[in-house]
Design an enzyme around this catalytic site. Structure first.
Site, PDB file in Angstrom:
ATOM      1  N   ASP A 152      -2.589  35.539  43.091  1.00 23.24           N
ATOM      2  CA  ASP A 152      -2.024  35.475  41.790  1.00 23.24           C
ATOM      3  C   ASP A 152      -0.378  35.325  41.800  1.00 23.24           C
ATOM      4  O   ASP A 152       0.276  35.381  40.686  1.00 23.24           O
ATOM      5  CB  ASP A 152      -2.366  36.992  41.367  1.00 23.24           C
ATOM      6  CG  ASP A 152      -1.629  37.985  41.974  1.00 23.24           C
ATOM      7  OD1 ASP A 152      -0.791  38.808  41.389  1.00 23.24           O
ATOM      8  OD2 ASP A 152      -1.419  38.086  43.161  1.00 23.24           O
ATOM      9  N   THR A 200      -2.875  39.451  52.713  1.00 24.97           N
ATOM     10  CA  THR A 200      -2.092  40.129  51.922  1.00 24.97           C
ATOM     11  C   THR A 200      -0.575  40.239  52.422  1.00 24.97           C
ATOM     12  O   THR A 200      -0.198  39.786  53.790  1.00 24.97           O
ATOM     13  CB  THR A 200      -2.584  41.422  51.804  1.00 24.97           C
ATOM     14  OG1 THR A 200      -1.549  42.534  50.973  1.00 24.97           O
ATOM     15  CG2 THR A 200      -2.629  42.231  53.135  1.00 24.97           C
ATOM     16  N   ASP A 221      -6.427  37.744  48.254  1.00 23.40           N
ATOM     17  CA  ASP A 221      -5.310  38.575  48.409  1.00 23.40           C
ATOM     18  C   ASP A 221      -5.590  39.900  47.720  1.00 23.40           C
ATOM     19  O   ASP A 221      -6.657  40.057  47.090  1.00 23.40           O
ATOM     20  CB  ASP A 221      -4.321  37.756  47.305  1.00 23.40           C
ATOM     21  CG  ASP A 221      -3.158  38.706  46.821  1.00 23.40           C
ATOM     22  OD1 ASP A 221      -2.380  39.108  47.666  1.00 23.40           O
ATOM     23  OD2 ASP A 221      -2.868  38.611  45.645  1.00 23.40           O
TER      24      ASP A 221
END
Length: 275
Positions: free
Chosen positions: A224, A49, A15
């Protein structure tokens, strides 16, 4: 698990925001060097992403990648700027954009933006934020209108107030939930991202793993935020950042000792792959 040497080649799915990038939205030299070391050791590194392609391609180039990448949380899976037989782009019916636009005031939205691989359209230039769109000031072609938005977009962004975000999300799902999923961006801004139903990073990374002949058990994923949940769950080894959400940490195989501001991903990867 730490310090183990791996015989099998890995697919390392990363990510960007809050994970590979530091607080200034940059890849540090240490992180860049570590990921390039992993590639030289024969592993694959692939970006997964929520960002649009135009806001992530410079990181792809910085890392010298040639792998497929995932943009818009999985709505676009492609090898940048070339033909790839396994490319997949999942679009939203543009009529949904105009239906939401017609309810802008009732929903208490600051702006509505539609995005595709190359460009974006926003309904109000007053709300234009360079950080969100990674672009200089918009031109008349960027105005969200039936004249400009003639094809179906890949993703929609709407911004509201923190206190209204949950209600707006519920209302959008109530009206359009058969066709789209609504996700929050996380972070300080109350931005909701709308993608086609069933889109998630995990499906994009699975497509890449199959193409590269990498077993699921050999996929390592770092993230995250809540848009990384399915990805970490799918990966053979899912790693949450120290600065990640509690929900993500609860399903991860491990958590980095350092945050994204402290090269947490790089330090963890050096240990894990004995680079």
């Amino acid at each position: 698990m730490k310090g183990m040497t791996f015989l099998n080649k890995k697919l390392i799915a990363i990510d960007l925001d809050g994970t590979t990038l530091n607080q200034k939205s940059l890849i540090t030299l240490k992180t860049e060097e570590t990921l390039k070391k992993a590639i030289r050791a024969g592993h694959h590194v692939s970006i997964a992403t929520g960002r649009p392609f135009r806001m992530s391609y410079h990181f792809y180039r910085q890392l010298g990648l040639t792998t497929p990448m995932v943009n818009f949380n999985g709505a676009l899976v492609h090898i940048p700027n070339q033909y790839w037989a396994h490319e997949k782009e999942t679009l939203i019916d543009k009529q949904i954009v105009f239906d939401i636009l017609a309810q802008k005031r009732q929903l208490n939205l600051d702006f509505i933006a539609a995005e595709n691989r190359e460009t974006y359209f926003i309904d109000s230039f007053d709300s234009f934020d360079k950080k969100i769109f990674a672009a200089t000031n918009p031109s008349p072609q960027n105005l969200l209108s039936p004249k400009n938005l003639t094809t179906n977009p890949t993703s929609l962004l709407v911004r509201t107030n923190k206190q209204d975000a949950e209600q707006v999300s519920k209302e959008l799902i109530r009206q359009f939930g058969r066709f789209v999923d609504v996700r929050t961006w996380g972070g300080p801004m109350a931005i909701l991202e709308i993608v086609s139903k069933g889109i998630e990073k995990a499906k994009g990374v699975r497509r890449i793993a199959n193409y590269l002949n990498i077993d699921q058990k050999d996929v390592i994923a770092f993230g995250d935020e809540h848009n990384d949940l399915e990805l970490l769950d799918y990966a053979g080894w899912g790693v949450a950042m120290k600065n990640g959400t509690e929900q993500l940490k609860s399903i991860a195989n491990d958590v980095t000792e350092h945050t994204n501001q402290e090269d947490g991903l790089a330090t963890y990867l050096e240990d894990l792959l004995a680079l």
